[in-house]
Design an enzyme around this catalytic site. Structure first.
Site, PDB file in Angstrom:
ATOM      1  N   TYR A  88     -22.588  36.704  31.502  1.00  0.00           N
ATOM      2  CA  TYR A  88     -23.745  36.034  32.113  1.00  0.00           C
ATOM      3  C   TYR A  88     -23.447  35.641  33.574  1.00  0.00           C
ATOM      4  CZ  TYR A  88     -25.328  35.875  27.288  1.00  0.00           C
ATOM      5  OH  TYR A  88     -25.702  36.228  26.016  1.00  0.00           O
ATOM      6  N   ASP A 147     -16.681  32.423  19.817  1.00  0.00           N
ATOM      7  CA  ASP A 147     -15.715  33.485  19.521  1.00  0.00           C
ATOM      8  C   ASP A 147     -14.421  33.395  20.327  1.00  0.00           C
ATOM      9  OD1 ASP A 147     -16.940  35.139  17.445  1.00  0.00           O
ATOM     10  OD2 ASP A 147     -18.556  35.309  18.903  1.00  0.00           O
ATOM     11  N   HIS A 370     -19.073  43.765  30.059  1.00  0.00           N
ATOM     12  CA  HIS A 370     -20.277  43.922  29.238  1.00  0.00           C
ATOM     13  C   HIS A 370     -21.392  43.028  29.742  1.00  0.00           C
ATOM     14  CE1 HIS A 370     -19.744  40.215  26.816  1.00  0.00           C
ATOM     15  NE2 HIS A 370     -18.462  40.471  26.937  1.00  0.00           N
ATOM     16  N   TYR A 451     -32.693  34.241  25.222  1.00  0.00           N
ATOM     17  CA  TYR A 451     -32.180  32.859  25.131  1.00  0.00           C
ATOM     18  C   TYR A 451     -31.224  32.515  26.256  1.00  0.00           C
ATOM     19  CZ  TYR A 451     -27.246  33.028  23.436  1.00  0.00           C
ATOM     20  OH  TYR A 451     -25.890  33.164  23.329  1.00  0.00           O
ATOM     21  N   ARG A 452     -30.806  33.513  27.030  1.00  0.00           N
ATOM     22  CA  ARG A 452     -29.758  33.323  28.018  1.00  0.00           C
ATOM     23  C   ARG A 452     -29.772  34.556  28.909  1.00  0.00           C
ATOM     24  NH1 ARG A 452     -23.917  31.702  25.466  1.00  0.00           N
ATOM     25  NH2 ARG A 452     -22.813  31.229  27.374  1.00  0.00           N
TER      26      ARG A 452
END
Ligand code: ADP
Length: 507
Positions: A88, A147, A370, A451-452
């Site tokens: 992000y 995670d 990613h 959501y993000r």
């Protein structure tokens, strides 16, 4: 994007004042020091969203000083706790040339309340640190974790991050905040608004409107501490799996899971994955044509309860054709099992690790980047299948392998998918970011929001929240202008711009 702040006199003057207030060591300006705050998941070596400098406050008073100086000089700040928001933007700011406020040195676990089951933490406290402190204080309490263990409890929770235990909805676990406002003033939320209140981190509300929500995914304040709820260590913990082949079985599995979650037979936050994101039994499934799905969930409690719940799970999920079920039992008082075990067993037991990072390096080696595409849908089997087909179809169109890692809530689901790329390949990396735009448009047209979002995509995602001519955005901008009239905090975060930059920022 406007780069007026890079190398500006205002930034230089502000940095001089910050050096005086915090000491020379607290202000980093050497290029080599700042490189680590670049987004590692964009074109490698790109200077596009570089910070001007980084300040490292060690206490609330220093954060207040930084905010007051930035306000006086009209320079933008970008705050991170540990800056591990990979996928992000990492620690990179939305506005190039912002001064990074890095809170990783404010890393004290201020309290562990053994009776009420909460901790009070500063922003630099990593999941590793909190869990170590819980173990050291007797191990009666488990934290939820995401995670990767290297990020911060505060940073992850403020981004609506998620974990995999019974208390894995991290934003909902925050109980009472302390916030530095854009004018440098210190505020406490909820019961904390009363000096010396004894239930600040125990009772979720306050007297009057609840303002805690204003500081999630927000640019209205810098959060300097939170209360954080814990769960009692269970007597027994079952780490459970459902496996099936083919997308169609998603429908009955999701519908059954919804029932089991709503009646609280299953009360953790399960995970459904395929491709590299489905780490079944420790082995990533890298075949792009694979039809294998894996759903992970947990049962916790006294021995008798876990056994009874497992019988119900076997009856409900076991009766779905094409589904195989499995479980591993762990003694909650003996953490050695899960500690040495695989990622899936550990995350559901609140044991932080870094295994997933290694798994995510499989596609392109150590530099693998990613970009996550994260739409939210209702937890209805047919809807989830529709979203999977829609998203998967787009990956096929773009010639990219489809890796899905979905997070289930009792009534909704985050249908997260992951676009892998090699950041050394500039052209391919840019293409991945371009592919995101039509994906966003198509998923929004079907009634699903994200959501993000990565810093580069915040405006685009915010634009999809368009009800009544963007009434929501206009409301938040009104609040922004009122509390941050100089527009210094996190400009452009979630598409919310201060008045001075509104409409001027080019994506
Ligand atoms: P993590 O390292 O846990 O992944 P980050 O520190 O990268 O999380 O924070 C993620 C995002 O959350 C940041 O980009 C920022 O927008 C916001 N954020 C983080 N910490 C704070 C804070 N203390 N106050 C306000 N916003 C924050």
């Amino acid at each position: 994007m406007d780069t007026q702040f890079v190398g500006s006199d205002a930034v230089a003057d502000a940095l001089e004042a910050m050096r005086k207030a915090l000491g020379d060591d607290a202000v980093l300006t050497a290029r080599a020091d700042l490189d680590e705050f670049r987004d590692p998941f964009y074109v490698l070596g790109s200077a596009e969203n570089d910070v001007s400098a980084a300040v490292m406050p060690t206490c609330v008073e220093e954060v207040q000083a930084v905010v007051r100086i930035a306000s006086a000089h009209g320079v933008p700040l970008w705050t991170v706790s540990t800056g591990r928001n990979y996928g992000y933007g990492g620690a990179a700011p939305r506005v190039p040339g912002s001064i990074l406020v890095n809170l990783s040195k404010m890393n004290r676990v201020l309290e562990i309340n053994e009776e009420l089951g909460y901790a009070v933490v500063e922003p630099g406290v990593r999941w590793f640190d909190l869990c170590e402190a819980l173990e050291a204080s007797g191990g009666k309490w488990w934290s939820s974790i995401p995670d990767l263990g290297w990020g911060s409890v505060v940073g992850n929770s403020l981004e609506y991050g998620r974990g995999h235990t019974r208390i894995g909805s991290h934003a909902e676990n925050v109980a009472g905040m302390e916030v530095v406002l854009p004018n440098g003033e210190l505020m406490r939320t909820g019961m904390g608004a009363m000096t010396g209140n004894k239930a600040w981190h125990a009772y979720p509300f306050g007297f009057g409107p609840m303002v805690d929500g204003l500081f999630f995914q927000s640019n209205l304040g810098i959060v300097t501490r939170i209360g954080w709820r814990l769960m009692p260590r269970p007597e027994k913990y079952a780490s459970c799996w459902v496996h099936f082949d083919g997308d169609d079985i998603i429908v009955p599995v999701i519908d059954a899971m919804r029932d089991l979650m709503l009646d609280e037979t299953i009360n953790n936050y399960p995970f459904l994955g395929r491709g590299v994101a489905a780490n079944t039994e420790g082995q990533p499934d890298l075949d792009p044509k694979s039809e294998k799905w894996a759903l992970r969930f947990a049962l916790y409690g006294y021995d008798e309860i876990v056994e009874a719940k497992w019988k119900i799970v076997e009856r409900v999920l076991g009766s779905i054709p094409g589904v195989t079920l499995g479980r591993k039992m762990f003694d909650g008082t003996d953490r050695v099992g899960p500690q040495e075990g695989i990622h899936d067993d550990k995350v559901q037991a609140g044991i932080p690790g870094m295994e997933l990072l290694d798994l995510y390096k499989v596609p392109f080696g150590p530099d693998t980047g990613h970009l996550d595409f994260s739409p939210v849908g209702p937890l209805i089997g047919s809807e989830v299948l529709k979203m999977v087909r829609l998203v998967r179809g787009m990956y096929e169109e773009f010639g990219e392998p489809y890796a899905a890692g979905m997070m289930l809530l009792p009534r909704s689901i985050l249908v997260v998918s992951v676009m892998f790329f090699d950041p050394k390949d500039a052209e391919k990396t840019k293409k991945i970011y371009e592919n995101y735009d039509p994906m966003l448009q198509r998923i929004a047209a079907e009634g699903y929001g994200l959501y993000r979002a990565h810093i580069f995509k915040m405006d685009a995602v915010a634009a999809t929240f368009d009800f009544n001519d963007h009434a929501y955005l206009r409301f938040v901008e009104t609040v922004k202008d009122a509390v941050d009239p100089n527009g210094i905090l996190q400009a452009g975060k979630q598409g919310i711009w201060p008045k001075s930059l509104r409409g001027k920022a080019k994506s």
